[in-house]
Motif scaffolding. Sequence first.
Motif, PDB file in Angstrom:
ATOM      1  N   LEU A  37       0.711  15.768   1.165  1.00 37.81           N
ATOM      2  CA  LEU A  37       1.079  14.370   0.976  1.00 37.81           C
ATOM      3  C   LEU A  37       1.904  14.293  -0.297  1.00 37.81           C
ATOM      4  N   ILE A  38       3.187  13.921  -0.154  1.00 33.95           N
ATOM      5  CA  ILE A  38       4.025  13.885  -1.347  1.00 33.95           C
ATOM      6  C   ILE A  38       4.644  12.504  -1.545  1.00 33.95           C
ATOM      7  N   GLY A  39       5.100  12.270  -2.745  1.00 27.02           N
ATOM      8  CA  GLY A  39       5.675  10.977  -3.101  1.00 27.02           C
ATOM      9  C   GLY A  39       5.669  10.899  -4.614  1.00 27.02           C
ATOM     10  N   HIS A  40       6.651  10.184  -5.186  1.00 27.96           N
ATOM     11  CA  HIS A  40       6.668  10.138  -6.655  1.00 27.96           C
ATOM     12  C   HIS A  40       5.561   9.217  -7.141  1.00 27.96           C
ATOM     13  N   THR A  41       5.358   9.173  -8.447  1.00 31.51           N
ATOM     14  CA  THR A  41       4.324   8.339  -9.050  1.00 31.51           C
ATOM     15  C   THR A  41       4.555   6.880  -8.632  1.00 31.51           C
ATOM     16  N   GLY A  42       3.503   6.251  -8.131  1.00 36.70           N
ATOM     17  CA  GLY A  42       3.650   4.855  -7.732  1.00 36.70           C
ATOM     18  C   GLY A  42       4.083   4.653  -6.287  1.00 36.70           C
ATOM     19  N   SER A  43       4.147   5.743  -5.514  1.00 33.71           N
ATOM     20  CA  SER A  43       4.597   5.622  -4.128  1.00 33.71           C
ATOM     21  C   SER A  43       3.473   5.184  -3.194  1.00 33.71           C
ATOM     22  N   GLY A  44       2.251   5.188  -3.670  1.00 35.87           N
ATOM     23  CA  GLY A  44       1.123   4.756  -2.849  1.00 35.87           C
ATOM     24  C   GLY A  44       0.263   5.893  -2.330  1.00 35.87           C
ATOM     25  N   LYS A  45       0.579   7.144  -2.710  1.00 39.24           N
ATOM     26  CA  LYS A  45      -0.176   8.248  -2.117  1.00 39.24           C
ATOM     27  C   LYS A  45      -1.634   8.298  -2.594  1.00 39.24           C
ATOM     28  N   SER A  46      -1.873   7.996  -3.866  1.00 39.78           N
ATOM     29  CA  SER A  46      -3.261   7.990  -4.345  1.00 39.78           C
ATOM     30  C   SER A  46      -4.049   6.840  -3.738  1.00 39.78           C
ATOM     31  N   THR A  47      -3.413   5.706  -3.599  1.00 40.49           N
ATOM     32  CA  THR A  47      -4.065   4.554  -2.953  1.00 40.49           C
ATOM     33  C   THR A  47      -4.418   4.922  -1.508  1.00 40.49           C
ATOM     34  N   LEU A  48      -3.501   5.599  -0.849  1.00 44.48           N
ATOM     35  CA  LEU A  48      -3.730   5.985   0.541  1.00 44.48           C
ATOM     36  C   LEU A  48      -4.966   6.875   0.678  1.00 44.48           C
ATOM     37  N   ILE A  49      -5.077   7.902  -0.159  1.00 41.64           N
ATOM     38  CA  ILE A  49      -6.223   8.810   0.018  1.00 41.64           C
ATOM     39  C   ILE A  49      -7.545   8.128  -0.324  1.00 41.64           C
ATOM     40  N   GLN A  50      -7.489   7.140  -1.206  1.00 48.54           N
ATOM     41  CA  GLN A  50      -8.735   6.438  -1.512  1.00 48.54           C
ATOM     42  C   GLN A  50      -9.208   5.564  -0.351  1.00 48.54           C
ATOM     43  N   HIS A  51      -8.304   5.253   0.556  1.00 47.54           N
ATOM     44  CA  HIS A  51      -8.712   4.538   1.768  1.00 47.54           C
ATOM     45  C   HIS A  51      -9.458   5.458   2.730  1.00 47.54           C
ATOM     46  N   LEU A  52      -9.112   6.758   2.683  1.00 42.86           N
ATOM     47  CA  LEU A  52      -9.620   7.664   3.714  1.00 42.86           C
ATOM     48  C   LEU A  52     -11.127   7.864   3.640  1.00 42.86           C
ATOM     49  N   ASN A  53     -11.721   7.690   2.457  1.00 38.25           N
ATOM     50  CA  ASN A  53     -13.184   7.759   2.449  1.00 38.25           C
ATOM     51  C   ASN A  53     -13.809   6.441   2.001  1.00 38.25           C
ATOM     52  N   GLY A  54     -13.046   5.372   2.160  1.00 43.95           N
ATOM     53  CA  GLY A  54     -13.615   4.045   1.960  1.00 43.95           C
ATOM     54  C   GLY A  54     -13.824   3.636   0.515  1.00 43.95           C
ATOM     55  N   LEU A  55     -13.172   4.327  -0.442  1.00 43.51           N
ATOM     56  CA  LEU A  55     -13.322   3.924  -1.839  1.00 43.51           C
ATOM     57  C   LEU A  55     -12.564   2.627  -2.104  1.00 43.51           C
ATOM     58  N   VAL A  56     -11.471   2.454  -1.358  1.00 41.45           N
ATOM     59  CA  VAL A  56     -10.693   1.231  -1.459  1.00 41.45           C
ATOM     60  C   VAL A  56     -10.644   0.630  -0.067  1.00 41.45           C
ATOM     61  N   LYS A  57     -10.857  -0.688   0.029  1.00 41.29           N
ATOM     62  CA  LYS A  57     -10.854  -1.324   1.347  1.00 41.29           C
ATOM     63  C   LYS A  57      -9.502  -1.977   1.602  1.00 41.29           C
ATOM     64  N   ILE A 213       3.937  17.639   6.568  1.00 46.91           N
ATOM     65  CA  ILE A 213       4.188  16.920   5.322  1.00 46.91           C
ATOM     66  C   ILE A 213       4.318  15.430   5.626  1.00 46.91           C
ATOM     67  N   ILE A 214       3.606  14.631   4.831  1.00 49.26           N
ATOM     68  CA  ILE A 214       3.779  13.183   4.910  1.00 49.26           C
ATOM     69  C   ILE A 214       4.399  12.748   3.582  1.00 49.26           C
ATOM     70  N   VAL A 215       5.559  12.085   3.656  1.00 44.18           N
ATOM     71  CA  VAL A 215       6.223  11.624   2.442  1.00 44.18           C
ATOM     72  C   VAL A 215       6.019  10.121   2.304  1.00 44.18           C
ATOM     73  N   MET A 216       5.465   9.697   1.182  1.00 42.79           N
ATOM     74  CA  MET A 216       5.283   8.269   0.921  1.00 42.79           C
ATOM     75  C   MET A 216       6.394   7.783   0.001  1.00 42.79           C
ATOM     76  N   ASN A 217       6.877   6.571   0.265  1.00 42.63           N
ATOM     77  CA  ASN A 217       7.867   5.961  -0.615  1.00 42.63           C
ATOM     78  C   ASN A 217       7.672   4.443  -0.558  1.00 42.63           C
ATOM     79  N   HIS A 218       7.555   3.811  -1.721  1.00 43.80           N
ATOM     80  CA  HIS A 218       7.341   2.359  -1.790  1.00 43.80           C
ATOM     81  C   HIS A 218       6.232   1.893  -0.852  1.00 43.80           C
ATOM     82  N   GLY A 219       5.135   2.620  -0.774  1.00 42.06           N
ATOM     83  CA  GLY A 219       3.995   2.177   0.019  1.00 42.06           C
ATOM     84  C   GLY A 219       4.136   2.373   1.510  1.00 42.06           C
ATOM     85  N   GLN A 220       5.209   3.055   1.935  1.00 39.62           N
ATOM     86  CA  GLN A 220       5.384   3.306   3.362  1.00 39.62           C
ATOM     87  C   GLN A 220       5.546   4.796   3.634  1.00 39.62           C
TER      88      GLN A 220
END
Lengths: 283, 288
Positions: A37-57, A213-220
């Motif tokens: 999972l790649i993407g520059h800082t702020g692309s949403g990749k960390s937010t995305l992974i936190q959804h995968l185990n329910g840390l963020v709803k 590879i999944i590339v994230m950019n601007h939350g998409q």
Amino acid sequence: MIELKNINYTYGGGTTQQIHALKDVSLQIPDGQFIGLIGHTGSGKSTLIQHLNGLVKATSGDILYNGQSIYAEGFSMKGLRSKVGLVFQYPEHQLFETDVFTDVCFGPKNLGLDAEEIRARAREALDLVGLDESYDKVSPFELSGGQKRRVAIAGVLAMKPDVLILDEPTAGLDPKGRDEILDQVAKLHRERGITVVLVSHSMEDVAKYVDRIIVMNHGQVAFDGVPKEVFRHYQELETMGLAAPQVTYIVQALRAKGFPIGEDITTVEEAKAAILQVVGGKR
Amino acid sequence: MGIIKASKLIYEYIKRDEEGNPEGVNRAVDQVDIDIQPGQFVAILGHNGSGKSTLAKHMNALLLPTEGTIWVGDKDTSLEDNLWDVRRTAGMVFQNPDNQIIGTVVEEDVGFGPENLAVPTQEIWKRVDRSLEAVGMTAYRYHSPNKLSGGQKQRVAIAGIMAMKPRCIVLDEPTAMLDPNGRKEVIRTVRELNRAEGITVILITHYMEEVIEADRVYVMDGGRVVMEGTPKEVFARTEELKGYRLDVPQVTELAWELKKAGLPLTDGILTIDDFVDEILAIHQKSGK
């Protein structure tokens, strides 16, 4: 299998600073894949992974784990978190026990397992990350950066997750420490068949290890495919603050000068073989 | 004599057990000799625990030698009377940008250093202007530092050092916590300072791409300097670098692999252009 359906996530809602961190993200993560999972800082990749185990709803949308919605009433989040293990950035900051073995026991202990099973799992997890019994009684704080990180990863492995998510597991490590961690993760994937999601800034690493590879950019999701497909878009990747592995640029530069070499080359080994095919060399 | 010179520098620390009893002595820096000339861009490479950060901390007297001597701008750092001069000569930038920023507004943060040197107010503002310009952060002077990206924060930290007008900047893994963009920003800034302002730069890192344009590279392992030379000389010894837990850029690695397979390439190829030229020459000669 994890399935994301039209996930949106906004925070700071109702203020002037509202941020739309994930925009209508739909993805499937089948069992047994090794995903980068790649993407520059702020692309949403960390937010995305936190959804995968329910840390963020998610603000809207649904996530299915083996067909069941994790947002359904009565769904066990605790069960999900033992199956989808998340290793944060700089996980060694979360070590706290007096010795390595006890630290790794912490997770399984919280699953309510009996003492024997806890010990067996801790031992197995430490073996998986390449730390033998001689480290059991050592204080985690006396270890090197790479070793500490392996203890932290063992702590998650001791939960026996089906999915392992690692957020930049090699940040701050030297090249050898980086290779050790990634080789071990690749081995786990190969031998145990666990699903791995690797968040990384290093295209070289991603190209070497993952099948998708999944590339994230601007939350998409900007690109999603096998490394060769994704790196073909190296010019677009650059506009997203990313880049292809250096070897891709070498191959492009050779092609631009008329050297007959295919464009789908993403590793040093492939480039070596392709160049030797053209100009020979000793066999 | 160079701006920073170390002679037989040794640094030892005592390892203690939980009760505080000494368990043994660790030698982090072992008989290091270096001589850095003014205006040079010098890189110090080494894996985690090789002693490179410990060496760096001697360059502005954060640590003092157990044995041997280090001179910064001709001043022996072990003499307390020299401390002020040593720290004015060599400024340090550390790994974590969040630990180095204290101001609530970017321009205040940059002005903090010269203020502590009792520089007149008028002059402080001049230096703040110039330093922010030099690192390309003028547009952010009224911003809050905690809303900046990692790379921007590091550039503010560098501006803060610049404002104290040191002759030399020591950067201890300034990019280790940054993403690829932030890393490029910081390295570009540092290189520009070296070129345009003539400031001596000592860059400590384990990212090989960052040292390609250095004038001189030192490689450390086990507290010792084990390799020394221009980037080309050092990278030509690919196998040896790997033995020290280091890596070479993919282009150097590919050239080295092809050379092993029998292609007549030169040693220590560092750029894609050089590589492409050599491969094309070989291709033409082979007449295909």
